[in-house]
Design a protein around this motif. Sequence first.
Motif, PDB file in Angstrom:
ATOM      1  N   VAL A 107      -8.128  17.177   6.162  1.00  0.00           N
ATOM      2  CA  VAL A 107      -8.388  17.665   7.519  1.00  0.00           C
ATOM      3  C   VAL A 107      -9.695  18.441   7.634  1.00  0.00           C
ATOM      4  N   SER A 108     -10.224  18.920   6.508  1.00  0.00           N
ATOM      5  CA  SER A 108     -11.469  19.691   6.565  1.00  0.00           C
ATOM      6  C   SER A 108     -12.700  18.793   6.544  1.00  0.00           C
ATOM      7  N   ARG A 109     -12.513  17.486   6.445  1.00  0.00           N
ATOM      8  CA  ARG A 109     -13.658  16.573   6.408  1.00  0.00           C
ATOM      9  C   ARG A 109     -14.462  16.671   7.693  1.00  0.00           C
ATOM     10  N   THR A 110     -15.765  16.629   7.522  1.00  0.00           N
ATOM     11  CA  THR A 110     -16.640  16.656   8.691  1.00  0.00           C
ATOM     12  C   THR A 110     -17.564  15.441   8.708  1.00  0.00           C
ATOM     13  N   THR A 111     -17.318  14.467   7.821  1.00  0.00           N
ATOM     14  CA  THR A 111     -18.158  13.274   7.788  1.00  0.00           C
ATOM     15  C   THR A 111     -17.861  12.396   8.987  1.00  0.00           C
ATOM     16  N   GLU A 112     -18.756  11.421   9.191  1.00  0.00           N
ATOM     17  CA  GLU A 112     -18.579  10.518  10.319  1.00  0.00           C
ATOM     18  C   GLU A 112     -17.322   9.685  10.128  1.00  0.00           C
ATOM     19  N   GLY A 113     -16.832   9.126  11.214  1.00  0.00           N
ATOM     20  CA  GLY A 113     -15.653   8.272  11.136  1.00  0.00           C
ATOM     21  C   GLY A 113     -14.598   8.729  12.113  1.00  0.00           C
ATOM     22  N   SER A 114     -13.885   7.754  12.640  1.00  0.00           N
ATOM     23  CA  SER A 114     -12.891   8.051  13.661  1.00  0.00           C
ATOM     24  C   SER A 114     -11.498   8.273  13.093  1.00  0.00           C
ATOM     25  N   GLY A 115     -11.292   7.908  11.819  1.00  0.00           N
ATOM     26  CA  GLY A 115      -9.953   7.994  11.269  1.00  0.00           C
ATOM     27  C   GLY A 115      -9.109   6.793  11.658  1.00  0.00           C
ATOM     28  N   LEU A 116      -9.749   5.724  12.149  1.00  0.00           N
ATOM     29  CA  LEU A 116      -9.018   4.529  12.576  1.00  0.00           C
ATOM     30  C   LEU A 116      -8.997   3.425  11.525  1.00  0.00           C
ATOM     31  N   GLY A 117      -9.827   3.507  10.506  1.00  0.00           N
ATOM     32  CA  GLY A 117      -9.977   2.426   9.533  1.00  0.00           C
ATOM     33  C   GLY A 117      -8.686   1.919   8.934  1.00  0.00           C
ATOM     34  N   LEU A 118      -7.886   2.813   8.382  1.00  0.00           N
ATOM     35  CA  LEU A 118      -6.635   2.390   7.740  1.00  0.00           C
ATOM     36  C   LEU A 118      -5.605   1.930   8.761  1.00  0.00           C
ATOM     37  N   SER A 119      -5.590   2.561   9.923  1.00  0.00           N
ATOM     38  CA  SER A 119      -4.672   2.160  10.988  1.00  0.00           C
ATOM     39  C   SER A 119      -4.977   0.737  11.447  1.00  0.00           C
ATOM     40  N   ILE A 120      -6.260   0.444  11.643  1.00  0.00           N
ATOM     41  CA  ILE A 120      -6.669  -0.900  12.058  1.00  0.00           C
ATOM     42  C   ILE A 120      -6.342  -1.913  10.969  1.00  0.00           C
ATOM     43  N   ALA A 121      -6.672  -1.583   9.721  1.00  0.00           N
ATOM     44  CA  ALA A 121      -6.397  -2.498   8.611  1.00  0.00           C
ATOM     45  C   ALA A 121      -4.902  -2.804   8.506  1.00  0.00           C
ATOM     46  N   GLN A 122      -4.077  -1.775   8.677  1.00  0.00           N
ATOM     47  CA  GLN A 122      -2.625  -1.967   8.620  1.00  0.00           C
ATOM     48  C   GLN A 122      -2.156  -2.866   9.762  1.00  0.00           C
ATOM     49  N   SER A 123      -2.640  -2.619  10.963  1.00  0.00           N
ATOM     50  CA  SER A 123      -2.243  -3.420  12.130  1.00  0.00           C
ATOM     51  C   SER A 123      -2.664  -4.878  11.985  1.00  0.00           C
ATOM     52  N   LEU A 124      -3.902  -5.113  11.539  1.00  0.00           N
ATOM     53  CA  LEU A 124      -4.385  -6.481  11.382  1.00  0.00           C
ATOM     54  C   LEU A 124      -3.641  -7.224  10.277  1.00  0.00           C
ATOM     55  N   THR A 125      -3.238  -6.502   9.253  1.00  0.00           N
ATOM     56  CA  THR A 125      -2.444  -7.107   8.173  1.00  0.00           C
ATOM     57  C   THR A 125      -1.081  -7.528   8.723  1.00  0.00           C
ATOM     58  N   ALA A 126      -0.431  -6.647   9.467  1.00  0.00           N
ATOM     59  CA  ALA A 126       0.887  -6.945  10.036  1.00  0.00           C
ATOM     60  C   ALA A 126       0.821  -8.120  11.008  1.00  0.00           C
ATOM     61  N   LEU A 127      -0.241  -8.185  11.821  1.00  0.00           N
ATOM     62  CA  LEU A 127      -0.398  -9.280  12.784  1.00  0.00           C
ATOM     63  C   LEU A 127      -0.462 -10.642  12.099  1.00  0.00           C
ATOM     64  N   GLN A 128      -0.883 -10.650  10.845  1.00  0.00           N
ATOM     65  CA  GLN A 128      -1.014 -11.906  10.105  1.00  0.00           C
ATOM     66  C   GLN A 128       0.179 -12.158   9.189  1.00  0.00           C
ATOM     67  N   GLY A 129       1.250 -11.401   9.390  1.00  0.00           N
ATOM     68  CA  GLY A 129       2.453 -11.593   8.588  1.00  0.00           C
ATOM     69  C   GLY A 129       2.338 -11.040   7.182  1.00  0.00           C
ATOM     70  N   GLY A 130       1.406 -10.108   7.004  1.00  0.00           N
ATOM     71  CA  GLY A 130       1.178  -9.545   5.676  1.00  0.00           C
ATOM     72  C   GLY A 130       1.839  -8.199   5.471  1.00  0.00           C
ATOM     73  N   LYS A 131       1.582  -7.641   4.298  1.00  0.00           N
ATOM     74  CA  LYS A 131       2.124  -6.336   3.920  1.00  0.00           C
ATOM     75  C   LYS A 131       0.961  -5.416   3.559  1.00  0.00           C
ATOM     76  N   PHE A 132       1.056  -4.159   3.986  1.00  0.00           N
ATOM     77  CA  PHE A 132       0.014  -3.167   3.758  1.00  0.00           C
ATOM     78  C   PHE A 132       0.676  -1.949   3.133  1.00  0.00           C
ATOM     79  N   LYS A 133       0.171  -1.503   1.987  1.00  0.00           N
ATOM     80  CA  LYS A 133       0.809  -0.384   1.292  1.00  0.00           C
ATOM     81  C   LYS A 133      -0.244   0.566   0.741  1.00  0.00           C
ATOM     82  N   ILE A 134      -0.003   1.857   0.954  1.00  0.00           N
ATOM     83  CA  ILE A 134      -0.870   2.901   0.402  1.00  0.00           C
ATOM     84  C   ILE A 134      -0.060   3.723  -0.592  1.00  0.00           C
TER      85      ILE A 134
END
Length: 153
Positions: A107-134
Amino acid sequence: NAEKVDLHELVMQACGEYEEKIKESELDLRINAEEKNIFVYADGKQMWRIIENLLSNTIKYSMPQSRVYINLEAGSEYGCFTVKNISALPLDIPPEQLTERFVRGDVSRTTEGSGLGLSIAQSLTALQGGKFKIEIDGDLFKVSVEIPLWKEK
């Protein structure tokens, strides 16, 4: 637009595109692929976006001068793409929380980025019938994407 996509070729192409940024981040990229032809049933553009998001996160949040491991393999039903890296900052967050929109690992990060990368990757994986795990183990961050294998008709 699902079609026959060569997962290995796509990952290698993405790593090539990010080669300069990987060098600038002082990361040592190690790619392990037993098989060179891993064909998945996927949308190439969506797969590119998944891989791009994961590589971008890896470059932004890995500890400098550390190794990043990318493994590619074909299982019985899925082609799997896994990225493992050591986080530059402590990952004091449950893995499932990292895929929530606008959430970052620290939470203390101040670098660029929206914090959407993993959320988008997970959603796109699910849309293709895949599995996403962290998985998080101390400072080790591991993300796996499994996409259904292409089946010849």
